[in-house]
Motif scaffolding. Structure first.
Motif, PDB file in Angstrom:
ATOM      1  N   LEU A  83      17.473   2.215  -5.336  1.00 24.06           N
ATOM      2  CA  LEU A  83      17.202   3.975  -5.531  1.00 24.06           C
ATOM      3  C   LEU A  83      15.940   3.928  -5.230  1.00 24.06           C
ATOM      4  O   LEU A  83      15.179   4.498  -5.040  1.00 24.06           O
ATOM      5  N   PHE A  84      15.557   3.719  -7.111  1.00 21.01           N
ATOM      6  CA  PHE A  84      14.227   3.570  -7.572  1.00 21.01           C
ATOM      7  C   PHE A  84      13.338   3.141  -6.922  1.00 21.01           C
ATOM      8  O   PHE A  84      11.993   4.144  -6.528  1.00 21.01           O
ATOM      9  N   LEU A  85      13.713   1.817  -6.592  1.00 18.87           N
ATOM     10  CA  LEU A  85      12.270   1.383  -5.824  1.00 18.87           C
ATOM     11  C   LEU A  85      12.387   1.348  -4.333  1.00 18.87           C
ATOM     12  O   LEU A  85      11.699   1.310  -3.932  1.00 18.87           O
ATOM     13  N   MET A  86      13.498   1.712  -4.221  1.00 16.52           N
ATOM     14  CA  MET A  86      13.116   2.864  -2.314  1.00 16.52           C
ATOM     15  C   MET A  86      12.223   3.849  -1.982  1.00 16.52           C
ATOM     16  O   MET A  86      11.119   3.799  -1.381  1.00 16.52           O
ATOM     17  N   ALA A  87      12.848   4.836  -3.182  1.00 20.42           N
ATOM     18  CA  ALA A  87      11.629   5.847  -3.346  1.00 20.42           C
ATOM     19  C   ALA A  87       9.635   5.788  -4.009  1.00 20.42           C
ATOM     20  O   ALA A  87       9.276   6.079  -3.077  1.00 20.42           O
ATOM     21  N   LEU A  88      10.347   4.502  -4.446  1.00 18.92           N
ATOM     22  CA  LEU A  88       8.694   4.044  -4.828  1.00 18.92           C
ATOM     23  C   LEU A  88       7.950   3.379  -3.652  1.00 18.92           C
ATOM     24  O   LEU A  88       7.067   3.547  -3.298  1.00 18.92           O
ATOM     25  N   ALA A  89       8.014   2.221  -2.844  1.00 17.62           N
ATOM     26  CA  ALA A  89       8.591   2.107  -1.215  1.00 17.62           C
ATOM     27  C   ALA A  89       7.999   2.991  -0.771  1.00 17.62           C
ATOM     28  O   ALA A  89       6.819   3.241  -0.010  1.00 17.62           O
ATOM     29  N   CYS A  90       8.605   4.172  -0.378  1.00 18.17           N
ATOM     30  CA  CYS A  90       8.444   4.674  -0.167  1.00 18.17           C
ATOM     31  C   CYS A  90       7.119   5.858  -0.589  1.00 18.17           C
ATOM     32  O   CYS A  90       6.899   6.374   0.400  1.00 18.17           O
ATOM     33  N   GLY A  91       7.132   6.014  -1.675  1.00 20.98           N
ATOM     34  CA  GLY A  91       5.765   7.056  -2.127  1.00 20.98           C
ATOM     35  C   GLY A  91       4.382   5.941  -2.007  1.00 20.98           C
ATOM     36  O   GLY A  91       3.698   6.692  -1.469  1.00 20.98           O
ATOM     37  N   PHE A  92       4.437   4.622  -2.071  1.00 18.33           N
ATOM     38  CA  PHE A  92       2.986   4.090  -1.495  1.00 18.33           C
ATOM     39  C   PHE A  92       3.121   4.067   0.058  1.00 18.33           C
ATOM     40  O   PHE A  92       2.064   4.237   0.134  1.00 18.33           O
ATOM     41  N   ALA A  93       4.359   4.008   0.883  1.00 20.96           N
ATOM     42  CA  ALA A  93       3.727   4.359   2.117  1.00 20.96           C
ATOM     43  C   ALA A  93       3.119   5.805   3.075  1.00 20.96           C
ATOM     44  O   ALA A  93       2.794   5.570   3.096  1.00 20.96           O
ATOM     45  N   ALA A  94       4.241   6.750   1.788  1.00 17.16           N
ATOM     46  CA  ALA A  94       3.545   7.930   1.565  1.00 17.16           C
ATOM     47  C   ALA A  94       2.060   8.242   1.964  1.00 17.16           C
ATOM     48  O   ALA A  94       0.764   9.324   2.268  1.00 17.16           O
ATOM     49  N   VAL A  95       1.649   7.681   0.132  1.00 17.73           N
ATOM     50  CA  VAL A  95       0.272   7.689   0.325  1.00 17.73           C
ATOM     51  C   VAL A  95      -0.452   6.841   0.624  1.00 17.73           C
ATOM     52  O   VAL A  95      -1.558   7.834   1.708  1.00 17.73           O
ATOM     53  N   ALA A  96      -0.845   5.696   1.778  1.00 20.23           N
ATOM     54  CA  ALA A  96      -0.950   4.838   2.823  1.00 20.23           C
ATOM     55  C   ALA A  96      -0.903   6.092   3.825  1.00 20.23           C
ATOM     56  O   ALA A  96      -1.759   6.090   4.823  1.00 20.23           O
ATOM     57  N   GLN A  97      -0.074   7.466   4.115  1.00 14.01           N
ATOM     58  CA  GLN A  97      -0.380   7.243   6.187  1.00 14.01           C
ATOM     59  C   GLN A  97      -1.631   8.164   5.884  1.00 14.01           C
ATOM     60  O   GLN A  97      -1.498   8.941   6.186  1.00 14.01           O
ATOM     61  N   PHE A  98      -0.796   9.503   4.638  1.00 13.08           N
ATOM     62  CA  PHE A  98      -1.131  10.093   4.702  1.00 13.08           C
ATOM     63  C   PHE A  98      -2.067  10.859   3.948  1.00 13.08           C
ATOM     64  O   PHE A  98      -3.349  11.750   4.374  1.00 13.08           O
ATOM     65  N   ALA A  99      -2.286  10.617   2.137  1.00 11.71           N
ATOM     66  CA  ALA A  99      -3.784  10.704   1.964  1.00 11.71           C
ATOM     67  C   ALA A  99      -4.687   9.507   2.057  1.00 11.71           C
ATOM     68  O   ALA A  99      -6.065   9.582   1.710  1.00 11.71           O
ATOM     69  N   LEU A 100      -4.863   8.164   2.146  1.00 10.91           N
ATOM     70  CA  LEU A 100      -6.295   7.135   2.531  1.00 10.91           C
ATOM     71  C   LEU A 100      -5.758   6.866   4.261  1.00 10.91           C
ATOM     72  O   LEU A 100      -7.467   6.672   4.324  1.00 10.91           O
ATOM     73  N   ALA A 101      -5.173   7.223   5.499  1.00  8.30           N
ATOM     74  CA  ALA A 101      -5.603   6.921   6.259  1.00  8.30           C
ATOM     75  C   ALA A 101      -6.376   7.858   6.927  1.00  8.30           C
ATOM     76  O   ALA A 101      -7.641   7.292   7.836  1.00  8.30           O
TER      77      ALA A 101
END
Length: 215
Positions: A83-101
């Motif tokens: 679950l921690f790894l899943m949350a971490l992966a989702c965190g990277f995806a969210a940053v890429a999608q909403f903060a950097l794109a």
């Protein structure tokens, strides 16, 4: 005499009333016991239901003749790591999608880092599920209660205080046979194991209704 007849009539009426109440209670119980219905041709769904039932049975107090004296606890550490790894992966995806794109291509380096991290963590999770989890349903903790350890050792289980139980299930494609395997978790091979196989026809009827109590 009239009073005796009156008492007899009242007795008959009370008996009928009791019978009607019992019948109503039986009907209510039948209504509450809603059977789960699935498509028996969907192997994944059938296996999922059987796996969940086996896991619930393992945690039940009726698992052994010792009842509440021997309580098995599920081990969640492995699941928490995933679950921690899943949350971490989702965190990277969210940053890429909403903060950097929005600032692309200025942030393309950090965007690439986030995307690469997401795919790497997802790959690690897939490897864990493929090569470590395999067909595992659940894992339990070793027994810690002194009285419980004495009881299970008296019954022939000598190492449940050292190792938890790894519960596995096997349900091959195009097969009607479902197999449950219990083995020690963390013990070096060859580890003792117990296996039992059933036909899924024992738990599902032709309409796909699942007999949970029968399992």
């Amino acid at each position: 005499m009239p009073s005796a007849i009156f008492d007899l009539g009242m007795g008959i009426m009370s008996n009928k009333q009791k019978e009607e109440e019992e019948e109503e209670e039986e009907i209510e119980v039948e209504e509450e016991m809603e059977l789960l219905q699935v498509d028996v041709g969907d192997i994944i769904q059938v296996k999922h239901i059987l796996d969940e039932t086996v896991a619930l049975t393992m945690m039940s107090e009726d698992l052994s003749a010792h009842g509440e004296a021997v309580q098995i606890q599920e081990e969640y550490t492995h699941d928490n790591v995933k679950l921690f790894l899943m949350a971490l992966a989702c965190g990277f995806a969210a940053v890429a999608q909403f903060a950097l794109a929005s600032d692309f291509p200025k942030n393309r380096l950090w965007l690439g880092v986030c995307c690469a991290s997401y795919f790497c963590i997802s790959g690690i999770l897939q490897l864990i599920m493929t090569f470590i989890d395999k067909d595992c349903i659940m894992m339990t903790k070793p027994l810690t209660d002194t009285e419980a350890i004495k009881l299970v050792k008296k019954g022939g289980n000598k190492e449940m205080d050292k190792y938890g139980i790894r519960v596995r299930s096997v349900f091959p494609r195009f097969s009607e046979f479902y197999t449950v395997i219990l083995e020690f978790q963390g013990k070096a091979p060859p580890s003792e194991f117990v296996t039992e196989t059933w036909s899924v026809g024992q738990f599902f009827d032709v309409d796909g209704l699942f007999d949970e109590e029968g399992m």
